[in-house]
Enzyme design. Structure first.
Site, mmCIF file in Angstrom:
data_model
loop_
_atom_site.group_PDB
_atom_site.id
_atom_site.type_symbol
_atom_site.label_atom_id
_atom_site.label_comp_id
_atom_site.label_asym_id
_atom_site.label_seq_id
_atom_site.Cartn_x
_atom_site.Cartn_y
_atom_site.Cartn_z
ATOM 1 N N THR A 194 -2.976 -5.560 6.459
ATOM 2 C CA THR A 194 -1.606 -5.347 6.633
ATOM 3 C C THR A 194 -1.243 -4.076 6.662
ATOM 4 O OG1 THR A 194 -1.014 -7.658 5.606
ATOM 5 C CG2 THR A 194 0.620 -5.989 5.611
ATOM 6 N N GLY A 247 0.197 -13.028 0.268
ATOM 7 C CA GLY A 247 1.605 -13.523 0.601
ATOM 8 C C GLY A 247 2.031 -14.375 -0.536
#
Ligand code: GLY
Length: 323
Positions: A194, A247
């Site tokens: 990410t 997440g």
């Protein structure tokens, strides 16, 4: 504004947390170096700097974002991104499938619509309507990892006598879903990639942004922390934060906002606030970068690695770390 000194410029960015094999370190550093340069050349406005830095990483194919995105359980790309400013302006997208630069679409959501977050086919149509060209994203090395893990997933379910060739998203096959979680935890390298950035410009504007292709073999429709304000991305008048990692954990702890709240209410330094915000999270799940209005950089992780870089107007040389 307390602590803010007119004219300061700061930019910090990350290329993901997790376990980064040393063989990948040179390309990660190359990607961060190029992104820092792109972002720094747009420091006239914090939002431009963050968008440029993230676009550079999305376009590099090195990170799990944009053209380097990982594949979901169905072998397709679904990308999420968000941008947020110190004035609480925010734009986000979830589940984009054919756009090289999700962060640019998130910015358009922020600037052109009355909404905060567009998801799925509506987000794709919004991107097309604004003229973002459709791009087929299928990075060969992501395909190879996908095929390998998908085979292992099938084999592990088969070993329990339940495999068939039906659609794994079929609601009649929920036995696949918990296995996904353990497969991902057996492969911490899947977490890496990410991207995010936080910038403070000379006028005191602070912007944070994050972009991700998510987690390999995620279920179709799964939404990451990266595009959820307060979770993977947050900015206010005190601090900007961009997170990376699992997440689901980051969302449960609203990690980015937790750094801001801790900093605002505790009297701790930014580094201490980052450490305190990360403390309740399970090991191996998250890393983050932060930048406050006084120009302090912060970072932290409970993973093996966090790849990040930063630059300040007080020093001519940028700093790169694989902490
Ligand atoms: N933090 C990125 C993701 O969970 O997809």
């Amino acid at each position: 504004m307390e602590g803010f000194r007119q004219g300061m410029q700061r930019l910090i960015l990350h290329g993901g947390a997790g376990s980064i094999p040393s063989s990948r370190a040179p390309e990660v550093e190359r990607g961060l170096r190029a992104a820092l340069e792109s972002g720094w050349s747009r420091m006239d406005h914090a939002t431009d700097a963050v968008e440029a830095a993230i676009q550079s990483m999305e376009g590099s194919g090195i990170f799990d974002a944009g053209l380097g995105s990982v594949l979901n359980l169905k072998g397709r790309v679904e990308m999420d991104a968000a941008l947020m400013t110190h004035e609480l302006e925010v734009g986000a997208v979830a589940g984009l499938t054919r756009t090289a630069h999700p962060i640019a679409v998130a910015r358009q959501v922020m600037e052109k619509t009355p909404h905060v977050l567009l998801a799925g086919p509506g987000a794709d149509r919004f991107a097309r309507a604004l003229g973002f060209p459709p791009v087929r994203i299928r990075p060969p090395r992501r395909v190879a990892v996908y095929q390998d893990l998908r085979r292992r997933l099938e084999a592990s379910v088969a070993s329990r006598g339940k495999a068939n060739d039906r659609d794994p998203m079929d609601p009649a096959r929920p036995d696949w879903w918990p296995r996904l979680q353990s497969l991902v935890s057996e492969h911490p390298e899947l977490l890496h990639g990410t991207v995010g950035a936080v910038a403070l410009d000379a006028q005191g504007r602070l912007t944070a942004g994050t972009s991700t292709g998510g987690i390999t073999l995620k279920m179709e429709g799964r939404v990451s922390d990266s595009c959820l304000p307060g979770c993977g991305t947050y900015a206010d008048r005190t601090v900007g934060v961009s997170c990376t990692g699992t997440g689901e954990v980051i969302i449960r702890h609203t990690l980015a906002r937790s750094v801001a709240e801790t900093l605002r209410t505790s009297g701790l330094t930014l580094d201490q606030a980052v450490r305190r915000a990360l403390r309740p999270l399970p090991r191996g799940t998250a890393g983050l970068i932060a930048l406050d209005r006084k120009g302090h950089f912060g970072w932290g992780r409970n993973t093996e690695n966090l790849a990040f870089a930063f630059r300040s107007d007080r020093s001519s040389s940028p700093v790169f770390r694989m902490a």
